[in-house]
Design a protein around this motif. Structure first.
Motif, PDB file in Angstrom:
ATOM      1  N   GLU A 180      11.311   8.556   3.342  1.00 16.90           N
ATOM      2  CA  GLU A 180      11.032   7.118   3.224  1.00 16.90           C
ATOM      3  C   GLU A 180      11.404   6.383   4.525  1.00 16.90           C
ATOM      4  OE1 GLU A 180       9.762   5.025   0.967  1.00 16.90           O
ATOM      5  OE2 GLU A 180      10.562   3.074   1.562  1.00 16.90           O
ATOM      6  N   ALA A 181      12.571   6.674   5.063  1.00 20.15           N
ATOM      7  CA  ALA A 181      12.994   6.015   6.307  1.00 20.15           C
ATOM      8  C   ALA A 181      12.001   6.315   7.428  1.00 20.15           C
ATOM      9  CB  ALA A 181      14.408   6.466   6.695  1.00 20.15           C
ATOM     10  N   GLU A 182      11.515   7.561   7.456  1.00 20.25           N
ATOM     11  CA  GLU A 182      10.557   7.943   8.500  1.00 20.25           C
ATOM     12  C   GLU A 182       9.187   7.305   8.258  1.00 20.25           C
ATOM     13  OE1 GLU A 182      10.841  12.232   8.579  1.00 20.25           O
ATOM     14  OE2 GLU A 182      12.672  12.182   9.810  1.00 20.25           O
ATOM     15  N   LEU A 183       8.791   7.234   6.983  1.00 19.74           N
ATOM     16  CA  LEU A 183       7.511   6.603   6.632  1.00 19.74           C
ATOM     17  C   LEU A 183       7.501   5.143   7.090  1.00 19.74           C
ATOM     18  CD1 LEU A 183       4.778   6.477   5.018  1.00 19.74           C
ATOM     19  CD2 LEU A 183       6.137   5.750   3.042  1.00 19.74           C
ATOM     20  N   LEU A 185      13.651   6.131 -10.574  1.00 23.31           N
ATOM     21  CA  LEU A 185      13.537   6.381  -9.129  1.00 23.31           C
ATOM     22  C   LEU A 185      12.158   6.917  -8.769  1.00 23.31           C
ATOM     23  CD1 LEU A 185      17.012   8.082  -8.668  1.00 23.31           C
ATOM     24  CD2 LEU A 185      16.392   5.715  -8.116  1.00 23.31           C
ATOM     25  N   PRO A 186      11.676   6.758  -7.564  1.00 24.84           N
ATOM     26  CA  PRO A 186      12.301   5.925  -6.524  1.00 24.84           C
ATOM     27  C   PRO A 186      12.160   4.442  -6.859  1.00 24.84           C
ATOM     28  CG  PRO A 186      10.139   6.609  -5.797  1.00 24.84           C
ATOM     29  CD  PRO A 186      10.385   7.293  -7.116  1.00 24.84           C
ATOM     30  N   LEU A 187      13.107   3.661  -6.392  1.00 19.23           N
ATOM     31  CA  LEU A 187      13.041   2.216  -6.531  1.00 19.23           C
ATOM     32  C   LEU A 187      12.700   1.680  -5.138  1.00 19.23           C
ATOM     33  CD1 LEU A 187      13.529  -0.214  -8.414  1.00 19.23           C
ATOM     34  CD2 LEU A 187      15.941  -0.115  -7.791  1.00 19.23           C
ATOM     35  N   LEU A 188      11.525   1.050  -5.027  1.00 15.39           N
ATOM     36  CA  LEU A 188      10.991   0.702  -3.701  1.00 15.39           C
ATOM     37  C   LEU A 188      10.814  -0.812  -3.604  1.00 15.39           C
ATOM     38  CD1 LEU A 188       8.210   3.482  -3.580  1.00 15.39           C
ATOM     39  CD2 LEU A 188      10.511   3.597  -2.604  1.00 15.39           C
ATOM     40  N   HIS A 223      14.769  -2.135   0.690  1.00 17.61           N
ATOM     41  CA  HIS A 223      15.956  -1.436   0.160  1.00 17.61           C
ATOM     42  C   HIS A 223      15.475  -0.474  -0.912  1.00 17.61           C
ATOM     43  CE1 HIS A 223      18.901  -4.031   2.162  1.00 17.61           C
ATOM     44  NE2 HIS A 223      18.014  -4.992   1.990  1.00 17.61           N
ATOM     45  N   THR A 224      15.551   0.827  -0.609  1.00 19.66           N
ATOM     46  CA  THR A 224      15.007   1.795  -1.555  1.00 19.66           C
ATOM     47  C   THR A 224      16.077   2.770  -2.028  1.00 19.66           C
ATOM     48  OG1 THR A 224      14.343   3.443   0.099  1.00 19.66           O
ATOM     49  CG2 THR A 224      12.800   1.641  -0.330  1.00 19.66           C
ATOM     50  N   GLU A 280       0.815  -1.214   0.000  1.00 20.72           N
ATOM     51  CA  GLU A 280       0.000   0.000   0.000  1.00 20.72           C
ATOM     52  C   GLU A 280       0.849   1.265   0.000  1.00 20.72           C
ATOM     53  OE1 GLU A 280      -3.973  -1.876   2.173  1.00 20.72           O
ATOM     54  OE2 GLU A 280      -2.532  -0.705   3.351  1.00 20.72           O
ATOM     55  N   THR A 281       2.102   1.145   0.464  1.00 21.74           N
ATOM     56  CA  THR A 281       2.989   2.309   0.422  1.00 21.74           C
ATOM     57  C   THR A 281       3.912   2.243  -0.799  1.00 21.74           C
ATOM     58  OG1 THR A 281       4.289   1.119   2.103  1.00 21.74           O
ATOM     59  CG2 THR A 281       2.963   2.966   2.858  1.00 21.74           C
ATOM     60  N   GLY A 282       3.523   1.422  -1.797  1.00 22.97           N
ATOM     61  CA  GLY A 282       4.196   1.469  -3.092  1.00 22.97           C
ATOM     62  C   GLY A 282       5.367   0.524  -3.302  1.00 22.97           C
ATOM     63  N   HIS A 283       5.606  -0.390  -2.362  1.00 27.96           N
ATOM     64  CA  HIS A 283       6.757  -1.295  -2.481  1.00 27.96           C
ATOM     65  C   HIS A 283       6.388  -2.602  -3.184  1.00 27.96           C
ATOM     66  CE1 HIS A 283       7.388   1.428   0.936  1.00 27.96           C
ATOM     67  NE2 HIS A 283       8.656   1.427   0.565  1.00 27.96           N
ATOM     68  N   SER A 284       7.368  -3.170  -3.879  1.00 25.69           N
ATOM     69  CA  SER A 284       7.201  -4.474  -4.524  1.00 25.69           C
ATOM     70  C   SER A 284       8.204  -5.447  -3.912  1.00 25.69           C
ATOM     71  CB  SER A 284       7.516  -4.393  -6.021  1.00 25.69           C
ATOM     72  OG  SER A 284       6.680  -3.473  -6.643  1.00 25.69           O
ATOM     73  N   ASN A 285       7.851  -6.719  -3.919  1.00 26.37           N
ATOM     74  CA  ASN A 285       8.781  -7.739  -3.441  1.00 26.37           C
ATOM     75  C   ASN A 285       9.664  -8.247  -4.564  1.00 26.37           C
ATOM     76  OD1 ASN A 285       7.875  -7.729  -0.768  1.00 26.37           O
ATOM     77  ND2 ASN A 285       6.210  -9.139  -1.234  1.00 26.37           N
ATOM     78  N   ALA A 286      10.864  -8.669  -4.197  1.00 25.26           N
ATOM     79  CA  ALA A 286      11.784  -9.288  -5.148  1.00 25.26           C
ATOM     80  C   ALA A 286      12.630 -10.277  -4.349  1.00 25.26           C
ATOM     81  CB  ALA A 286      12.667  -8.236  -5.805  1.00 25.26           C
ATOM     82  N   TYR A 287      13.531 -10.982  -5.042  1.00 25.97           N
ATOM     83  CA  TYR A 287      14.374 -11.932  -4.308  1.00 25.97           C
ATOM     84  C   TYR A 287      15.815 -11.890  -4.813  1.00 25.97           C
ATOM     85  CZ  TYR A 287      15.975 -15.918  -1.727  1.00 25.97           C
ATOM     86  OH  TYR A 287      16.678 -16.712  -0.861  1.00 25.97           O
TER      87      TYR A 287
END
Lengths: 490, 490
Positions: A185-188, A141-144, A173-174, A58-65
């Motif tokens: 981002e760190a604060e979010l 960017l940003p890469l989330l 890792h953004t 919901e805050t825009g991040h995707s998973n990867a491996y």
């Protein structure tokens, strides 16, 4: 001691260990410091994962491996990073075993790796090496990105969930175009963690910043959430790091901005781990076993029938079937324990041990009176209530339990957060009534280290909501502008 | 070549590799044979995980987590197991790095492990060691556990998704009181896999048994599902093993039955991996990119607006908003790509490459006519349809696409499954029209090996639905009672 669990007042540390084992959450494995997460424990972790994963998306991040292994040379590229982790790394040196001819299986020395591989203790290095290929322009960017993974840190002293050689976690890792955006981002993500830990785990936290001594190896700033356990020791429940351009410089990750100017990328990383399980268990549980907040309980309601004859059970079962349908519509998880191999008393104790928030007991007299007996795990109180409207009543009660557990933990944290102005008082409280000690500090790493050496208390954080206040350092008497939060910690 | 992807008729192997890279599914990492699964690829894997996990739970299984590392001595306890895996094991020998004094980070020889640790290539040994503590009585059975994890097998030749040193998978490990029950479990899980691969991935499979030569190291019987890729090579998509009492004996796991008689427990294990991603990509895709079955597509419908002026976009956006609401109610995933940095043609190509099943294009004329342009990825056909009832039309179309993709793959498999009665014909077909070759075999490992050495074709399986049929082995002419399925394989 009941159920094989020592009282927490007698030995908190042993109580925690007993509880983890007896409630079937986890156990030690034959591999030093590695744990086995048992099905019941893992089902709680799965709920934690599901909620956090949704929040990240919901805050825009995707998973990867990314790979488990990191080449040794990568690992050394960021100087403070390697210093922070080199002492606790599992190292892969060979890729084959063989039979030595006498029937023994040995390591095949002909299969020695040219460059040793480190089992990831965290993935900044391999990820930033990869980001170099992914980031060229501000459009990238940003890469989330987030990763759910296992990591290994060779710990000398281990404790189930709290400190294990291998643990499960997520690591975000953004990469960002500007310093401000990376800090935001760190604060979010710190806010996301605090939201989850307070509103799902029902564990109150203090949001703050680490001192330079306590920062993540390679970070310019480490944000953290700190929680107070029932024994007055603090537990770091999550961290979010502003990494500046350190890793971008170490791995040469530059981007061209809208004016075609090249600059290094700004970075964050953030993570929580199976350690959260430790915080969850230690915050709420009691001598009768686990106390789980309804929002993370794998079973929210358990129904135990009390009967002698089969027709009584049939009668009760028909009623429970209807209740189950109603509760499922409300997304409430219910289990009907109609095993005939165990007596009700045994079942009561078992679900208490496992922290099921609500227990419904129904006997023949209840069926005649159209009532049930409801028992709350958090308060250990019982009430007889009408069957009519029971689903709604249960729904409300679960919300109330969630709030009550949080309130109880909040009251405990407030009562055990004390302002201290002298070093003598500081040391006395640590021994007699440990908790968060809010005290003035002169801001030097030397003072911080001396206090740690003398008392085992560390600065947990400089709270984000700190007020400026003139004062004197409890150790050196030198001037200070704000209080910081000390505690002995897990 | 378009979009940087070679034609699959020209070089199938290179086409696959290009496609994986260009569609942003995965890439190689700097660690030999390990891959990085990129966000788009990982989002497909997450869908695969979610569906399978639900199926496992519906069949009574719970998840748990066991250590990444296995002591070398454990690994050797089951003789055929160690023989099968010893040659491809990553070995951890040290637990610390240090600075050598000249600024180089080296392995600290003072931190050598007493017993080397193997990075799990599969977890039977550590799990059966654990089960010894969990199983005493028939009441503890069946024990139905699954684990989602990463495993490492040191492969000499690697290919993205199909064969990588580290891969992600799930491994089920179950314990039963009787042989029949364990066999039934192994067969049940094979059915679950076949159901998933056919009905979600739209990849037809043959269910069968492996020959003794091709069995899992330590199994008495290995069941498998085999699929045929577009180049006529077979791919093993999942395996389910009946392990007999081998691991129970190796780790001394006994239970007392209702009559208090002690016996060894019966076991199964079963697994599918990120290899499924390879099967999914190779089964359906074409020279324009990925073709994804709607049921596993992270984005099922993409909407691309075609406009010159902002008010046109506003108009289109308002319509898309309503459509989105309708589709979300039907659990259909829709993406509205209103980026102004890319032209429609670029977006069309991108979503084609990424295999989005349905593309909706809307321009101003469409808005005037109350129509949209719908493009199907599977057939690469377009049609103009009315806006009225579009959500229902899309819902039906997605089902039709799912069925069509499966039908196309089924037809291909049927057409490329051929009965062969002579060795010459067998060899000719393998070179000229490879596929599943159904042929008689004399049942000896020697013949199987000779055929493999001479043709690179292996026995993929003895199909479960085989009819008995008298015939002669294609190599030796010796009598045979049934045909088996040969192919060259991934």
């Amino acid at each position: 001691m009941s159920k094989g669990i020592i009282s927490k007042d007698e030995d908190y540390s042993q109580w925690f260990n007993d509880l983890v084992i007896k409630a079937d959450l986890a156990e030690y494995s034959p591999v030093r410091g590695c744990m086995i997460i048992k099905p019941y424990g893992y089902s709680i972790w799965e709920k934690i994962q599901a909620v956090l994963d949704k929040m990240f998306k919901e805050t825009g991040h995707s998973n990867a491996y990314f790979p488990l292994f990191i080449p040794k040379s990568f690992f050394s590229k960021e100087a403070s990073h390697v210093d922070g982790f080199a002492k606790e790394c599992a190292v892969v040196t060979h890729y084959r075993l063989k039979n030595d001819g006498n029937g023994n299986i040995i390591v095949d020395e002909d299969a020695k790796l040219e460059e040793e591989l480190i089992v990831r203790p965290t993935s900044e290095t391999i990820i930033w090496h990869t980001y170099k290929g992914w980031i060229q322009s501000y459009r990238d960017l940003p890469l989330l990105i987030n990763q759910w993974a296992n990591v290994v840190r060779w710990e000398m002293r281990t404790r189930l969930f709290l400190r294990t050689t291998e643990f499960l976690w997520q690591e975000g890792h953004t990469a960002h175009a500007t310093q401000q955006e990376a800090i935001a981002e760190a604060e979010l993500m710190l806010d996301v963690y605090a939201d989850f830990v307070e509103n799902w785990m029902a564990v109150p936290v203090v949001k703050g910043r680490k001192t330079p001594n306590e920062r993540f190896a390679g970070a310019l700033d480490t944000y953290c959430i700190e929680a107070l356990m029932q024994d007055g020791k603090a537990l770091q429940a999550g961290t979010s790091h502003f990494l500046g351009q350190n890793f971008a410089k170490a791995f040469d990750v530059k981007f061209s901005d809208k004016e075609n100017k090249l600059d290094y990328v700004w970075a964050t990383s953030w993570g929580v781990s199976t350690r959260l399980m430790g915080a969850l268990i230690m915050s709420h549980s009691d001598d009768a076993g686990l106390v789980l907040p309804p929002m993370l309980a794998p079973i929210q309601v358990v129904v135990v029938p009390i009967y002698k004859h089969d027709e009584e059970l049939e009668n009760i079962s028909a009623y429970v079937k209807g209740l189950t349908t109603e509760l499922r519509k409300k997304n409430i998880t219910i289990k009907f324990d109609n095993r005939d191999t165990q007596r009700p008393g045994f079942k009561f104790a078992e679900y208490e041990l496992k922290g099921v928030p609500l227990r419904v007991a129904i006997g023949s007299r209840d069926m005649q009176n159209a009532t049930v007996e409801l028992a709350r795990r958090d308060t250990r109180t019982k009430e007889t209530v009408a069957q009519e409207g029971l689903a709604e009543h249960i729904e409300k009660l679960l919300e109330e339990i969630q709030q009550n557990i949080f309130k109880k933990a909040s009251t405990f944290t407030t009562e055990n957060t004390v302002e201290v102005d002298t070093y003598d008082e500081f040391k006395r409280l640590l021994d007699e009534k440990p908790g968060f000690l809010s005290a003035h500090w002169d801001g030097t790493p030397e003072t911080e280290q001396q206090i740690k050496d003398e008392t085992k208390a560390t600065i947990r954080c400089i709270p984000l909501n700190n007020k400026l206040e003139a004062g004197k350092c409890i150790l050196t008497g030198k001037p200070s502008t704000q209080r910081v939060l000390f505690a002995r910690a897990y």
